[in-house]
Design an enzyme around this catalytic site. Structure first.
Site, mmCIF file in Angstrom:
data_model
loop_
_atom_site.group_PDB
_atom_site.id
_atom_site.type_symbol
_atom_site.label_atom_id
_atom_site.label_comp_id
_atom_site.label_asym_id
_atom_site.label_seq_id
_atom_site.Cartn_x
_atom_site.Cartn_y
_atom_site.Cartn_z
ATOM 1 C CE LYS A 128 -11.530 -6.121 -68.210
ATOM 2 N NZ LYS A 128 -10.942 -6.614 -69.170
ATOM 3 C CG ASP A 156 -12.587 -4.434 -72.208
ATOM 4 O OD1 ASP A 156 -13.437 -5.221 -72.655
ATOM 5 O OD2 ASP A 156 -11.483 -5.314 -71.488
ATOM 6 C CD GLU A 182 -11.479 -1.311 -73.855
ATOM 7 O OE1 GLU A 182 -10.924 -2.900 -73.585
ATOM 8 O OE2 GLU A 182 -10.644 -0.363 -73.677
ATOM 9 C CG ASP A 205 -8.715 -4.754 -75.472
ATOM 10 O OD1 ASP A 205 -7.843 -5.349 -76.237
ATOM 11 O OD2 ASP A 205 -9.225 -4.817 -75.060
ATOM 12 C CE LYS A 226 -6.133 -6.252 -72.397
ATOM 13 N NZ LYS A 226 -7.259 -5.195 -73.386
#
Length: 309
Positions: A128, A156, A182, A205, A226
């Site tokens: 992240k 991400d 992402e 995403d 997701k």
């Protein structure tokens, strides 16, 4: 037909930040439809709906069903849970590729944890970013790659940068070590601009649930599905078909669902994207399990019953 709705609370081994919300307990709903199950677990900071709103809609649909006036859910997490509960799952779940590792914590914590691998580093890892000072995150990425030169990183940003910030960060990266980033920005046009300028591959995403009319562009390498954020299985499948038709990778990813939801996502990954490792390395942050270890059946004794037909 017997239908039940339960609530679960699962403590996490460490607090986890989701945009502007931090949680130490993951809460959600489990829907039992005859002998099949689905999970309804909006992700704080990411889902449009709260758990309270998802619970209210689930109860409304279940009560309408009992009265003979079926309602289809409209909230994404509820759509996903209902679709899974009504789906015909195979008796034996398939095993997808092993998920790539997810590294959480501050840059210093991640670097210290990385050193504990003692040169037996994984080939791919996810980080992240856009959460700490940029200079610290750039230094972290460089240090991980220095210790593991063949490492491929998935970064991400969760839409956390402006166009200028993403431009600056991505210009400091060695493209050879980056699988893709992402959602570097919150707007698709900004993502396209910084990817085109820097040449760094990107993936979409959470933006998929916000901008359904996306189109491929040269630096777009993957879409990350997701289902808890996207909604119905049919909508997920439509996105996947579009991605495959344009040559993009598809990664099935979790929203920190319980062990039940994670297992169902693994099955969907084996069906929809068998050639790609899924983004499902979230279970190690849970300290308890909703599934019985010996049977992998749901342990209803530890759930709170909310409604039963």
């Amino acid at each position: 037909m017997k239908v039940s709705l339960y609530r679960y609370r699962l403590p996490l081994s460490q607090p986890i930040q989701f945009h502007d919300q931090q949680i130490s307990v993951r809460e959600g709903l489990l829907l039992k439809w005859e002998s099949s199950w689905g999970e309804i677990a909006p992700l704080p900071g990411f889902s449009k709906e709260t758990l309270a709103e998802a619970e209210a809609e689930a109860l409304l649909c279940l009560k309408a069903l009992k009265m003979g006036r079926p309602l289809e859910p409209q909230l994404p997490s509820v759509q996903f849970g209902f679709d899974c509960a009504r789906r015909q799952w195979p008796a034996k779940m398939n095993a997808p590729h092993s998920p790539y590792i997810l590294l959480l914590g501050s840059p210093d914590e991640i670097i210290w944890g990385w050193r504990e691998w003692l040169y037996d580093y994984p080939a791919k890892a996810k980080l992240k970013v856009a959460r700490h000072p940029m200079r610290d995150e750039v230094a972290m990425v460089r240090e991980l790659c220095r210790m593991a030169p063949k490492l491929k990183l998935i970064l991400d940003a969760n839409c956390g940068w402006t166009r200028e910030e993403a431009w600056t960060f991505m210009s400091h990266l060695n493209a050879a070590n980056i699988e893709y980033i992402e959602d570097p920005c919150a707007r698709l046009e900004d993502i396209r601009a910084v990817a085109s300028h820097t040449g760094i591959p990107v993936a979409l995403d959470e933006l998929l649930s916000l901008e359904p009319r996306w189109e491929p562009f040269p630096q777009l390498k993957a879409i990350v599905i997701k289902p808890t954020l996207i909604g119905s299985l049919s909508r997920c499948k439509a996105l996947i078909d579009k991605a495959h038709a344009t040559g993009l990778k598809v990664i099935i990813s979790s929203c920190y669902e319980s062990q039940l939801g994670n297992r169902q996502l693994a099955q969907l990954a084996s069906e929809w994207a068998p050639e790609q490792a899924p983004g499902l390395d979230t279970l190690r942050y849970f300290t308890t399990n909703v599934l019985k270890a010996e049977t992998l059946h749901v342990d209803e004794q530890q759930l709170e019953l909310l409604w039963q037909s």
